[in-house]
Design an enzyme around this catalytic site. Structure first.
Site: not given
Ligand code: F6R
Ligand code: MG
Ligand code: MG
Length: 375
Positions: A13, A55, A230, A233
């Site tokens: 990404d 992505d 974090y 993803k």
């Protein structure tokens, strides 16, 4: 030595249009330009650039083997240049997955996700490549189990004598950095005991048991474990070989006739129903989703992706098909059910799975305000 061909899919990404939604054209252009050059220079033989939501996916076919420095560096440099382009255009979260500054020989552990298989081409070599967005690496445990171990999904496990031997699964324990190989059908229950825990154990490779023929590979990166916090993803990718003593393409696609639940929707913090879509619907909208998956089918021939006489790649957009309409309807229906629950489990991930999300900062703020209960 027999000639070998490698299929590599490397994704990242690098920044997205209108939030974390889709890869825009200028980013594709950077990838296309560089891969075209690499193919003219003979570094790779064929390539296809596509997207799974936000992505950027680089599919490359070459003869340099897995984890090859040149191939990984090529991908890394493309992601860097694309991230610079994304910054110039002020796209959202430019460079999101590029977690390290300097390339060190392999993109593994640096942010991008990788799945690769090196094969000796069979007489005819059908391949399916999957890429998903707004989800996590363990999301392929369920379909990989169904494809290679579940006779109720894959008729070949019962009907084809070349598949009666079963398949071996390599499982990675992402918390302890260990791996184990389990053989099905003999160790099916033990395999399920592990891979049902999708947030920790990830099926990374599958081989046919009789001859150790590599059949599938998926990416196993957990960005949060690399960065310690974090950062977005994992949005996994996977390659599967099909037919002639392996699951048919139709058996590889059958697990996606129904939607199933995966981790990683909105803010990496929610369960969501996975929705199989064609490339034109490969964009994440509602509540940053629902999590989506695309599948491309092609033939590998003489070290390349097979093409027509004019050199156009022959690639099938496999989920662009009404046969997956039920799964899409189920996904939307289940998405509505989960969203009705708002921030209540099981719509939201368990506390353990939220450990690497930004909710920790919220909870830390409340810490000092907790008072002991009276005895
Ligand atoms: C990130 C993602 C999104 C974001 C969400 C909030 O990969 O897919 O769901 O987590 O849009 O993003 P920020 O915090 O950047 O506004
Ligand atoms: Mg993003
Ligand atoms: Mg993504």
């Amino acid at each position: 030595m027999p000639k070998k061909t490698t299929i590599s899919i490397i994704k990242c990404d690098v920044g997205s249009l209108a939030g974390h939604h889709i890869v825009p054209k200028p980013i594709f252009d950077v990838a296309e330009k560089n891969l075209k050059k690499a193919s003219e220079e003979g570094v790779i033989n064929s390539f296809c650039v596509f997207n799974a939501g936000d992505d950027l996916e680089l599919l490359m076919v070459h003869e340099k083997g897995e984890q090859n420095h040149m191939i990984h560096e090529l991908a890394w440099n493309i992601f860097r240049e694309a991230a610079d382009k994304a910054s110039q255009l002020k796209l959202y979260a430019a460079g999101q997955d590029l977690l390290k500054d300097a390339f060190s020989g392999n993109v593994r552990g640096m942010g991008p996700g990788v799945a690769e298989i090196e094969i000796e081409e069979r007489k005819s070599e059908p391949i399916v490549v999957f890429a998903a967005d707004k989800t996590s690496a363990g999301s392929f445990n369920y379909p990989l189990f169904r494809m290679f171990a579940d006779p109720m999904n894959t008729a070949g496990l019962v009907i084809d004598p070349n598949m009666l031997c079963g398949f071996k699964f390599e499982v990675i324990d992402t918390l302890e950095d260990k791996s184990i190989t389990l053989k099905c059908p003999e160790e099916m229950y033990e395999l399920l005991a592990l891979i049902g825990t999708v947030g920790r154990y990830i099926v990374s490779r599958v081989w046919r048991a009789s001859d150790d023929l590599i059949c599938a590979a998926s990416s196993v990166s957990k960005l949060s474990l690399i960065a310690g916090k974090y950062v977005g993803k994992d949005d996994p990718v996977m390659i599967a070989r099909a037919q002639h003593g392996l699951p048919a393409v139709g058996e590889i696609l059958a697990p996606f006739m129904h939607s199933y639940f995966v981790q990683g929707w909105m803010r990496g913090s929610h369960w969501g129903p996975l929705m199989p879509v064609g490339l034109k619907a490969s964009k994440c909208t509602v509540f940053d989703g629902p999590p989506r998956i695309v599948a491309l089918g092609f033939q590998v021939a003489d070290g390349k992706i097979a093409c027509d006489d004019d050199g156009n790649l022959l690639i099938a957009d496999l989920f662009d098909d009404p046969a997956f309409a039920t799964a899409r309807r189920e996904a939307i229906h289940n998405a509505c059910t989960l969203r009705n629950m708002g921030e209540f489990e099981p719509a939201r991930l368990s506390a353990e799975d939220m450990e690497y999300t930004t909710i920790q900062q919220v909870l830390e703020k409340l810490g000092p305000r907790f008072k002991p209960l009276d005895a």
